[in-house]
Design a protein around this motif. Structure first.
Motif, PDB file in Angstrom:
ATOM      1  N   GLU A  48       0.836  -1.201   0.000  1.00 59.62           N
ATOM      2  CA  GLU A  48       0.000   0.000   0.000  1.00 59.62           C
ATOM      3  C   GLU A  48       0.875   1.257   0.000  1.00 59.62           C
ATOM      4  OE1 GLU A  48      -2.034   1.086   3.741  1.00 59.62           O
ATOM      5  OE2 GLU A  48      -3.892   0.922   2.591  1.00 59.62           O
ATOM      6  N   PRO A  49       0.525   2.256  -0.816  1.00 55.65           N
ATOM      7  CA  PRO A  49       1.340   3.485  -0.840  1.00 55.65           C
ATOM      8  C   PRO A  49       1.114   4.321   0.423  1.00 55.65           C
ATOM      9  CG  PRO A  49      -0.621   3.766  -2.170  1.00 55.65           C
ATOM     10  CD  PRO A  49      -0.647   2.338  -1.695  1.00 55.65           C
ATOM     11  N   ASP A  50       1.994   5.297   0.645  1.00 53.07           N
ATOM     12  CA  ASP A  50       1.836   6.166   1.809  1.00 53.07           C
ATOM     13  C   ASP A  50       0.669   7.127   1.628  1.00 53.07           C
ATOM     14  OD1 ASP A  50       3.992   4.945   2.930  1.00 53.07           O
ATOM     15  OD2 ASP A  50       5.440   6.422   2.234  1.00 53.07           O
ATOM     16  N   LYS A  51       0.458   7.543   0.377  1.00 53.67           N
ATOM     17  CA  LYS A  51      -0.644   8.462   0.070  1.00 53.67           C
ATOM     18  C   LYS A  51      -1.449   7.880  -1.073  1.00 53.67           C
ATOM     19  CE  LYS A  51       1.702  12.755   1.363  1.00 53.67           C
ATOM     20  NZ  LYS A  51       2.407  13.929   0.852  1.00 53.67           N
ATOM     21  N   PRO A  52      -2.766   8.210  -1.147  1.00 49.43           N
ATOM     22  CA  PRO A  52      -3.572   7.703  -2.265  1.00 49.43           C
ATOM     23  C   PRO A  52      -2.985   8.129  -3.611  1.00 49.43           C
ATOM     24  CG  PRO A  52      -4.949   8.818  -0.648  1.00 49.43           C
ATOM     25  CD  PRO A  52      -3.534   9.060  -0.243  1.00 49.43           C
ATOM     26  N   PHE A  53      -3.302   7.370  -4.648  1.00 51.22           N
ATOM     27  CA  PHE A  53      -2.754   7.685  -5.967  1.00 51.22           C
ATOM     28  C   PHE A  53      -3.460   8.873  -6.630  1.00 51.22           C
ATOM     29  CE2 PHE A  53      -1.189   3.253  -5.665  1.00 51.22           C
ATOM     30  CZ  PHE A  53       0.151   3.535  -5.828  1.00 51.22           C
ATOM     31  N   ASP A  54      -4.537   9.383  -5.986  1.00 58.56           N
ATOM     32  CA  ASP A  54      -5.147  10.590  -6.551  1.00 58.56           C
ATOM     33  C   ASP A  54      -4.793  11.809  -5.693  1.00 58.56           C
ATOM     34  OD1 ASP A  54      -6.644   9.917  -4.371  1.00 58.56           O
ATOM     35  OD2 ASP A  54      -8.604  10.228  -5.320  1.00 58.56           O
ATOM     36  N   LYS A  88       8.705   0.359  -2.800  1.00 60.30           N
ATOM     37  CA  LYS A  88       7.244   0.310  -2.846  1.00 60.30           C
ATOM     38  C   LYS A  88       6.675   0.914  -4.120  1.00 60.30           C
ATOM     39  CE  LYS A  88       5.154   1.493   1.089  1.00 60.30           C
ATOM     40  NZ  LYS A  88       4.920   2.379   2.241  1.00 60.30           N
ATOM     41  N   GLN A 135     -11.459  13.432 -11.687  1.00 60.55           N
ATOM     42  CA  GLN A 135     -12.760  13.048 -11.149  1.00 60.55           C
ATOM     43  C   GLN A 135     -13.864  14.064 -11.463  1.00 60.55           C
ATOM     44  OE1 GLN A 135     -12.034  11.657  -7.039  1.00 60.55           O
ATOM     45  NE2 GLN A 135     -10.210  10.673  -7.870  1.00 60.55           N
ATOM     46  N   TYR A 142      -6.963   3.051  -6.965  1.00 64.65           N
ATOM     47  CA  TYR A 142      -6.215   4.283  -6.679  1.00 64.65           C
ATOM     48  C   TYR A 142      -5.911   4.434  -5.181  1.00 64.65           C
ATOM     49  CZ  TYR A 142      -6.752   6.007 -11.439  1.00 64.65           C
ATOM     50  OH  TYR A 142      -6.671   6.164 -12.794  1.00 64.65           O
ATOM     51  N   ASN A 143      -6.191   3.406  -4.397  1.00 71.08           N
ATOM     52  CA  ASN A 143      -5.991   3.457  -2.939  1.00 71.08           C
ATOM     53  C   ASN A 143      -6.557   4.749  -2.349  1.00 71.08           C
ATOM     54  OD1 ASN A 143      -3.643   1.595  -3.930  1.00 71.08           O
ATOM     55  ND2 ASN A 143      -3.966   1.141  -1.769  1.00 71.08           N
ATOM     56  N   THR A 144      -7.802   5.041  -2.685  1.00 69.17           N
ATOM     57  CA  THR A 144      -8.377   6.289  -2.193  1.00 69.17           C
ATOM     58  C   THR A 144      -9.778   6.019  -1.646  1.00 69.17           C
ATOM     59  OG1 THR A 144      -8.759   8.598  -2.788  1.00 69.17           O
ATOM     60  CG2 THR A 144      -9.366   6.955  -4.432  1.00 69.17           C
ATOM     61  N   ALA A 197      -8.264   4.367   1.255  1.00 66.12           N
ATOM     62  CA  ALA A 197      -7.119   5.257   1.449  1.00 66.12           C
ATOM     63  C   ALA A 197      -6.217   4.720   2.543  1.00 66.12           C
ATOM     64  CB  ALA A 197      -7.602   6.657   1.795  1.00 66.12           C
ATOM     65  N   PRO A 198      -4.888   4.877   2.394  1.00 63.49           N
ATOM     66  CA  PRO A 198      -3.983   4.404   3.439  1.00 63.49           C
ATOM     67  C   PRO A 198      -4.239   5.139   4.752  1.00 63.49           C
ATOM     68  CG  PRO A 198      -2.779   5.540   1.678  1.00 63.49           C
ATOM     69  CD  PRO A 198      -4.192   5.467   1.253  1.00 63.49           C
ATOM     70  N   SER A 211       3.165   5.289   7.735  1.00 61.90           N
ATOM     71  CA  SER A 211       4.243   5.290   6.759  1.00 61.90           C
ATOM     72  C   SER A 211       5.363   4.350   7.186  1.00 61.90           C
ATOM     73  CB  SER A 211       4.795   6.700   6.603  1.00 61.90           C
ATOM     74  OG  SER A 211       5.959   6.657   5.829  1.00 61.90           O
TER      75      SER A 211
END
Lengths: 308, 210
Positions: free
Chosen positions: A70-76, A96, B181, B194-196, B200-201, B206
């Protein structure tokens, strides 16, 4: 007395033979290193930097295709473009993220320019040259892949790479290895499909095809719209040519590309030294053993004759 | 079955007039498939339903005007995009070539198209996907363009790239929506990709080490 002389003779001739073999190898290495020029039918990607809008879809696609964490921040989340690491430099590839997009504010350009970073898949990769366990392979399809099972984590390739691409799994305490883009070799390229980022890009920034066709296309594009692009295809000749090549409308030096790499593959700079290594390893032990025996011969003879 | 198709069809029609062709095709192909599976009698009954369904849109305009298209080729990760064709025709003052290059019968505006296509007639289909394929880099596509030495447009953008380059290029110049969007609402799958949103993370988790 006679016996000893014969032994010395054999030792001497053995050392000579090894020396000859090593010199022969060095000649072969000289002929091969730097003249390879890439596989004739290897695939390539032409990146038209003028088209990128910085949506980061390629990053998301890479993450999913390669099964990355999983990334640290969303991809958007576009705040990543403001991130800076040591030296005020923009983001780089990590364990990552095998690809990252960076934003460059260029004076006189209406919009910022976005540049995607990933492995450029050199024709004659410096990482491959530097790896002493032969973990790296340049496949006929054009990808530079590596075998994490034999990687010992020495990080020489990270230093050797002129584009600072290989990353390292610092987070792994037990088995840290090098990590980088493999052009989706296992899941796509091998089956004739383009890398995930290429397919995911909404803007068609990247064109996939045979490397030689991509070079032709790049020059066609430059010629078709005079003044639109700078007259250089980055990656066509840099360090012996790369599978990933770039077109830009601003000078490459202004958007973080190293324009002083030269046309010679990295192996050309190191092959003379690398050819000496086996020579040193083969000849020196035999030679100095010989010297030692010669130097101590009188004493040994004396000891032998007193014994007799 | 008949009621289901009809209600599906008419619901679609009343909601979005323009979707008629899509629903028409959907209903028709569905019926054809069904006919193969079912007995003749049931097939005839459904065929009758199809006939009723097909005659209804005859009263509607057939040209590409008065239409709002649902662009849903990326429907996996995103909701469909509602494209108001009429509004865009107005925006380009009836000059179809601004988007359709040379395929809609109006002379091309792009200087690179003019040498060959200045007098090109309207093509059989002016739809984007008539020229721009879904998978431009598949082995088959690459092979097809490599094996045709007379082909001039050897590398054309795929459908997705053609849409975005055309739409976004113009939107940037004319002040239309440019955020991803603004046009593409994410589906649940899209949020995961998009991991959102709900995927979302978690903040402060981190683990990266640079």
């Amino acid at each position: 007395m006679k016996k000893l002389n014969r032994r010395n003779f054999i030792k001497g001739s053995l050392a000579g033979g090894l020396a000859a073999a090593a010199t022969c190898n060095a000649k072969d290495a000289k002929a091969a290193g730097g003249d390879f020029g890439g596989y004739p039918d290897s695939m390539g990607v032409l990146v038209d930097l003028t088209k990128c809008v910085g949506c980061r879809t390629c990053e998301a696609a890479c993450n999913k295709e390669q099964g990355l964490p999983e990334p640290d921040k969303p991809f958007d989340d576009f705040s990543v473009f403001d991130e800076r690491r040591e030296g005020g430099l923009p983001r780089r590839t990590t364990e990552k993220a095998y690809t990252v997009v960076n934003r460059y504010e260029v004076e006189g350009r209406a919009h910022p320019l976005f540049r995607k970073v990933q492995c450029n898949h050199c024709n004659e990769p410096a990482c491959l040259t530097s790896c002493f366990v032969n973990a790296y392979t340049k496949t006929p399809e054009g990808a530079v892949i590596y075998n994490p099972k034999v990687c010992v984590g020495c990080r020489t390739c990270m230093i050797a790479c002129p584009f600072y691409v290989p990353a390292y799994s610092y987070s792994s305490a037990i088995n840290p290895v090098v990590k980088k883009c493999i052009m989706c070799y296992d899941t796509r390229l091998k089956f004739g499909r383009p890398p995930a980022c290429v397919e995911a890009c909404p803007q068609g920034v990247m064109t996939f095809g045979k490397r030689k066709d991509m070079i032709a296309l790049a020059h066609e594009k430059i010629n078709a719209k005079p003044g639109k692009y700078v007259g250089h295809v980055y990656g066509e000749t840099e360090v012996g040519g790369t599978s990933w090549m770039y077109l830009s409308d601003v000078p490459f030096a202004e958007i973080g590309f190293d324009t002083h790499l030269g046309k010679e593959p990295i192996i050309s700079h190191v092959k003379d030294f690398l050819a000496i290594v086996p020579m040193v390893l083969c000849i020196w032990p035999a030679l100095f053993t010989g010297f030692h025996l010669l130097a101590t011969r009188k004493q040994t003879n004396k000891e032998n004759s007193t014994k007799a | 079955m008949l009621g289901k198709i009809a209600s599906h069809y008419f619901a679609g029609k009343s909601r979005l007039l323009h979707e008629k062709s899509l629903y028409e095709r959907l209903a028709f192909s569905f019926i054809l498939k069904r006919r193969e599976k079912m007995g003749l009698k049931t097939g005839k009954l459904i065929g009758l339903a199809a006939l009723i369904a097909m005659t209804a849109p005859l009263a509607l305009p057939q040209k590409a005007s008065c239409e709002v298209f649902e662009l849903n080729s990326l429907a996996n990760l995103f909701e469909g995009v509602s494209f108001d064709h009429d509004m865009h025709i107005e925006a380009v003052s009836d000059n179809c070539s601004v988007c359709h290059h040379h395929s809609a019968g109006t002379p091309p505006t792009d200087a690179t198209c003019i040498p060959c296509h200045l007098k090109s007639a309207e093509t059989d289909s002016a739809a984007c996907n008539a020229c721009h394929v879904n998978e431009p880099f598949s082995s088959a596509s690459l092979e097809a363009s490599a094996s045709n030495p007379l082909l001039h447009h050897k590398v054309k953008p795929g459908l997705k790239a053609a849409y975005h380059q055309n739409c976004l290029g113009c939107h940037q110049e004319t002040g239309g929506p440019v955020g991803c969007q603004d046009c593409h609402a994410l589906t649940e799958k899209g949020e995961k990709y998009y991991n959102t949103g709900q995927f979302a993370p978690k903040p402060g988790k981190s683990s990266s080490h640079h």
